[in-house]
Enzyme design. Sequence first.
Site, PDB file in Angstrom:
ATOM      1  N   ASP A  30       7.121  52.931 -19.798  1.00 33.37           N
ATOM      2  CA  ASP A  30       6.261  52.099 -19.228  1.00 33.37           C
ATOM      3  C   ASP A  30       5.725  50.858 -20.124  1.00 33.37           C
ATOM      4  OD1 ASP A  30       4.297  52.986 -16.590  1.00 33.37           O
ATOM      5  OD2 ASP A  30       3.522  51.401 -18.163  1.00 33.37           O
ATOM      6  N   ASN A  85       2.483  58.450  -7.875  1.00 33.48           N
ATOM      7  CA  ASN A  85       1.290  57.743  -7.319  1.00 33.48           C
ATOM      8  C   ASN A  85       1.665  57.211  -5.824  1.00 33.48           C
ATOM      9  OD1 ASN A  85      -0.461  58.295  -9.186  1.00 33.48           O
ATOM     10  ND2 ASN A  85       0.247  56.564 -10.346  1.00 33.48           N
ATOM     11  N   GLY A  91      -3.291  55.520  -5.884  1.00 41.07           N
ATOM     12  CA  GLY A  91      -3.209  54.635  -7.117  1.00 41.07           C
ATOM     13  C   GLY A  91      -1.683  53.680  -7.535  1.00 41.07           C
ATOM     14  N   GLN A  92      -1.095  53.666  -6.303  1.00 40.72           N
ATOM     15  CA  GLN A  92       0.445  53.187  -6.405  1.00 40.72           C
ATOM     16  C   GLN A  92       0.115  51.692  -6.913  1.00 40.72           C
ATOM     17  OE1 GLN A  92       3.297  54.150  -3.277  1.00 40.72           O
ATOM     18  NE2 GLN A  92       4.971  53.038  -4.653  1.00 40.72           N
ATOM     19  N   HIS A  98       8.588  55.418  -7.878  1.00 44.29           N
ATOM     20  CA  HIS A  98       8.664  55.887  -9.417  1.00 44.29           C
ATOM     21  C   HIS A  98       7.874  57.042  -9.608  1.00 44.29           C
ATOM     22  CE1 HIS A  98       5.672  52.890  -9.099  1.00 44.29           C
ATOM     23  NE2 HIS A  98       5.011  53.807  -9.914  1.00 44.29           N
ATOM     24  N   LEU A  99       8.619  58.109 -10.583  1.00 48.96           N
ATOM     25  CA  LEU A  99       7.981  58.918 -11.052  1.00 48.96           C
ATOM     26  C   LEU A  99       7.476  58.776 -12.588  1.00 48.96           C
ATOM     27  CD1 LEU A  99       9.151  62.657 -10.522  1.00 48.96           C
ATOM     28  CD2 LEU A  99       8.597  61.851 -12.889  1.00 48.96           C
ATOM     29  N   HIS A 100       6.160  59.139 -12.867  1.00 45.61           N
ATOM     30  CA  HIS A 100       5.630  58.886 -14.419  1.00 45.61           C
ATOM     31  C   HIS A 100       5.879  60.351 -14.927  1.00 45.61           C
ATOM     32  CE1 HIS A 100       2.883  55.571 -13.430  1.00 45.61           C
ATOM     33  NE2 HIS A 100       3.028  55.735 -12.158  1.00 45.61           N
TER      34      HIS A 100
HETATM   35  P1  5GP Z   1       1.775  52.956 -10.412  1.00 43.48           P
HETATM   36  O1  5GP Z   1       0.666  52.464 -10.679  1.00 43.48           O
HETATM   37  O2  5GP Z   1       2.596  52.324  -9.131  1.00 43.48           O
HETATM   38  O3  5GP Z   1       2.027  54.238 -10.015  1.00 43.48           O
HETATM   39  O4  5GP Z   1       2.622  52.615 -11.778  1.00 43.48           O
HETATM   40  C1  5GP Z   1       3.323  51.501 -11.984  1.00 43.48           C
HETATM   41  C2  5GP Z   1       3.673  51.636 -13.377  1.00 43.48           C
HETATM   42  O5  5GP Z   1       4.482  50.661 -13.926  1.00 43.48           O
HETATM   43  C3  5GP Z   1       2.481  51.236 -14.399  1.00 43.48           C
HETATM   44  O6  5GP Z   1       2.254  52.230 -15.171  1.00 43.48           O
HETATM   45  C4  5GP Z   1       2.618  49.901 -15.171  1.00 43.48           C
HETATM   46  O7  5GP Z   1       2.221  49.999 -16.545  1.00 43.48           O
HETATM   47  C5  5GP Z   1       4.123  49.978 -14.944  1.00 43.48           C
HETATM   48  N1  5GP Z   1       4.815  48.463 -15.004  1.00 43.48           N
HETATM   49  C6  5GP Z   1       4.409  47.390 -14.243  1.00 43.48           C
HETATM   50  N2  5GP Z   1       5.179  46.293 -14.602  1.00 43.48           N
HETATM   51  C7  5GP Z   1       6.114  46.886 -15.530  1.00 43.48           C
HETATM   52  C8  5GP Z   1       7.280  46.436 -16.140  1.00 43.48           C
HETATM   53  O8  5GP Z   1       7.420  45.013 -15.944  1.00 43.48           O
HETATM   54  N3  5GP Z   1       7.820  46.966 -16.807  1.00 43.48           N
HETATM   55  C9  5GP Z   1       7.451  48.477 -17.221  1.00 43.48           C
HETATM   56  N4  5GP Z   1       8.395  48.915 -18.152  1.00 43.48           N
HETATM   57  N5  5GP Z   1       6.626  48.976 -16.697  1.00 43.48           N
HETATM   58  C10 5GP Z   1       5.934  48.140 -15.895  1.00 43.48           C
END
Ligand code: 5GP
Length: 112
Positions: A30, A85, A91-92, A98-100
């Site tokens: 991330d 999320n 919170g997406q 995607h899975l964190h």
């Molecule tokens: P969400 O908020 O949708 O659950 O998670 C999106 C995640 O993608 C966030 O943790 C954010 O830091 C990450 N992210 C956003 N843009 C990029 C990118 O260009 N490269 C990487 N490696 N992570 C990203």
Amino acid sequence: MDECVFCKIARGDIPAEFVHKDEAVFVIRDLNPQAPTHLLIVPVRHVESAADVNDPEIWSSIMGRAVETARRLGLDKEGFRMVINTGAQGGQTVPHIHLHLMSGRNFGWPPG
Ligand code: 5GP
Ligand code: ZN
């Protein structure tokens, strides 16, 4: 899809630090980590959110790869947190499922 950040990463149009990549799923670090280890498990195929998944193969590829990655990196020794999320209140922020996978600190419950 052309503008989707994770589709761009999958195509190699923008760089990312890859931990794994195959034809179905990739694992990257991330950009803004929330834990000492913070990985994103992303299907190559563009599906907007968990609420849009129709093919169970998506679940097996991302869940299977997340657990395999956790074991391979030894994250299973101390434990880890997996989060998907989903949608605005979920919170997406990136509309490509995607899975964190996070590890290396204690995670509270209930989550914020
Ligand atoms: P969400 O908020 O949708 O659950 O998670 C999106 C995640 O993608 C966030 O943790 C954010 O830091 C990450 N992210 C956003 N843009 C990029 C990118 O260009 N490269 C990487 N490696 N992570 C990203
Ligand atoms: Zn996408």
